[in-house]
Design a protein around this motif. Structure first.
Motif, PDB file in Angstrom:
ATOM      1  N   GLU A 140     -79.737   6.190  15.107  1.00 50.66           N
ATOM      2  CA  GLU A 140     -80.862   4.721  15.300  1.00 50.66           C
ATOM      3  C   GLU A 140     -80.199   3.528  15.216  1.00 50.66           C
ATOM      4  N   ASN A 141     -80.342   2.714  15.958  1.00 46.44           N
ATOM      5  CA  ASN A 141     -79.471   1.460  16.632  1.00 46.44           C
ATOM      6  C   ASN A 141     -78.470   1.638  17.007  1.00 46.44           C
ATOM      7  N   VAL A 154     -79.027   3.777  26.006  1.00 40.65           N
ATOM      8  CA  VAL A 154     -79.652   3.444  24.737  1.00 40.65           C
ATOM      9  C   VAL A 154     -78.772   2.327  24.345  1.00 40.65           C
ATOM     10  N   ALA A 155     -80.781   1.749  23.915  1.00 40.07           N
ATOM     11  CA  ALA A 155     -79.684   0.799  22.718  1.00 40.07           C
ATOM     12  C   ALA A 155     -81.778   0.309  22.067  1.00 40.07           C
ATOM     13  N   HIS A 156     -81.551  -0.014  21.308  1.00 46.53           N
ATOM     14  CA  HIS A 156     -83.365  -0.172  20.693  1.00 46.53           C
ATOM     15  C   HIS A 156     -83.726   0.626  20.153  1.00 46.53           C
ATOM     16  N   ASN A 157     -83.227   2.102  19.496  1.00 47.07           N
ATOM     17  CA  ASN A 157     -83.868   3.150  19.516  1.00 47.07           C
ATOM     18  C   ASN A 157     -84.436   3.872  21.003  1.00 47.07           C
ATOM     19  N   GLU A 158     -84.191   3.548  22.117  1.00 48.39           N
ATOM     20  CA  GLU A 158     -84.793   3.521  22.395  1.00 48.39           C
ATOM     21  C   GLU A 158     -83.547   4.456  24.512  1.00 48.39           C
ATOM     22  N   LEU A 159     -83.714   5.663  25.016  1.00 45.34           N
ATOM     23  CA  LEU A 159     -83.002   6.045  25.543  1.00 45.34           C
ATOM     24  C   LEU A 159     -83.736   5.147  27.089  1.00 45.34           C
ATOM     25  N   LYS A 160     -82.561   5.177  28.389  1.00 46.01           N
ATOM     26  CA  LYS A 160     -83.142   4.089  29.000  1.00 46.01           C
ATOM     27  C   LYS A 160     -82.917   5.016  30.456  1.00 46.01           C
TER      28      LYS A 160
END
Length: 380
Positions: A140-141, A154-160
């Motif tokens: 988280e975070n 990975v940032a803001h609870n998102e894998l991009k």
């Protein structure tokens, strides 16, 4: 006697404010819950205690017993959506009876302790298994760049993922019980994964199709591309996406696979037969591979990604399976009858487990007991 009844009413009103949370915004300290009130709350919130006390109270007035039976019949005949305000009202009425009998029969009652400290609501976490055999824990975070070319972050609870040249590799994102996470694919498609789910996907798309494999539950927001259609494979079906948003619930241990279309258009393929869905339709696929298409409120099917639980006349066994995944607990039913009970309700997904269970107890003839990370459901 009159003074006792009036005091009972005041107590019940204060408890109603406490259960609905309204006392937090009230400046009047008379509406706050006193220590002795809280003690009563803890005693009478036990459904068994309410029924035991009510039985004693009914000996004084047989009409009350008949009214109680009529209320139970009415309750079983109608499905009710229980919301916070309604919960407070219903609980206040039940507590009014229970507290009243508490004053008439003030015997000592000791409830079995419930230890829920080690049971926590889910949080953002996942594990990424990359095509080059790396294992990366996502927390988280967390903020990190996972590749040298910065194509995976990975940032803001998102894998991009960003589009890159070269041959793609196949990754698997695994969200454990008690977790959730979101993912953006290289084509811009966004996917929210619910607890106890896994998604297998390429780091970039090439060829004539875009294809991912899902086990569990996910909400898709697919980037439209007429030239390269998007497919979601599950253990029982293949979903062709024509540019849309939809929710797929395909857990191996669920009774049914449910595919719900929110916007756009999708086709559900089962044994080479296509079932086309329009917005606010849900395809229910059973283990025999029969498909039923029903009208639903599609947004309600994916409220989990907005931090809500919403149950619409669902089997208790399926509800407890959801709670088991989210709170990472084991579920045990005593007998089979309770499994087939149905329940409707809505509550914050990040609430403590005991509050969620109490909400279910208010409108079903069952009781819960918690031992460590095991929840036992017993019919009454």
């Amino acid at each position: 006697m009159k003074r006792q009844i009036e005091e009972t009413i005041k107590q019940a009103l204060r408890i109603g404010l406490y259960l609905t949370g309204k006392n937090k915004s009230e400046e009047n300290t008379e509406n706050s819950l006193r220590e002795e009130d809280e003690k009563i709350v803890r005693e009478v919130l036990s459904k068994q205690n309410i029924e035991n006390k009510l039985e004693q109270y009914n000996r004084l007035n047989s009409n009350i017993e008949e009214s109680w039976k009529q209320w139970q019949v009415t309750r079983n005949r109608h499905t009710r959506i229980i919301r916070y305000r309604e919960i407070g009202i219903a609980a206040t009425i039940a507590l009014l009876f229970a507290i009243g009998s508490y004053w008439f029969y003030p015997e000592n009652i000791t409830l079995a302790p419930v230890h829920t400290a080690q049971i926590q609501a889910g949080s953002f976490k996942a594990t990424l298994y990359t095509g080059d055999n790396k294992v990366i824990e996502l927390k988280e975070n967390m903020q990190a760049v996972l590749t040298q070319d910065s194509s995976v972050v990975v940032a803001h609870n998102e894998l991009k993922h960003s589009a890159v040249t070269g041959a793609p590799t196949i990754n698997t994102l695994v969200v454990p019980k008690g977790g959730e996470f979101s993912l953006v694919l290289a084509d811009g498609t966004k996917i929210w994964l619910n607890a106890d789910s896994r998604l297998k996907y390429p780091t970039s798309f090439s060829g004539t199709n875009r294809e991912v494999e899902l086990e569990g539950e996910a909400y898709f927001e697919v980037q439209h591309d007429d030239q390269i259609p998007f497919f979601v494979k599950t253990s029982q079906s293949t979903i062709r996406v024509y540019g849309t948003t939809f929710n797929v619930k395909a857990y191996p241990d669920d009774s049914f696979q449910k595919t719900t279309l929110e916007t756009g258009s999708i086709g559900l393929f089962v044994d080479d037969k296509e079932f086309r869905l329009t917005p606010n339709e849900q395809a229910i696929l059973n283990p025999s591979k029969d498909v039923e298409i029903v009208k639903v409120n599609a947004r309600q099917q994916s409220v989990w990604r907005h931090g809500r639980f919403l149950f619409a006349n669902e089997r208790l066994e399926d509800i407890m399976a959801q709670l088991g995944r989210w709170y990472d607990v084991n579920i045990f039913f005593v007998g089979t009858r309770a499994r087939e009970l149905h329940f409707s309700g809505e509550i914050d997904r990040y609430e403590k487990i005991d509050k969620v269970l109490r909400m279910i107890e208010l409108t079903t003839n069952i009781s819960f007991s918690i031992n460590g990370k095991t929840i036992t459901i017993t019919p009454e």
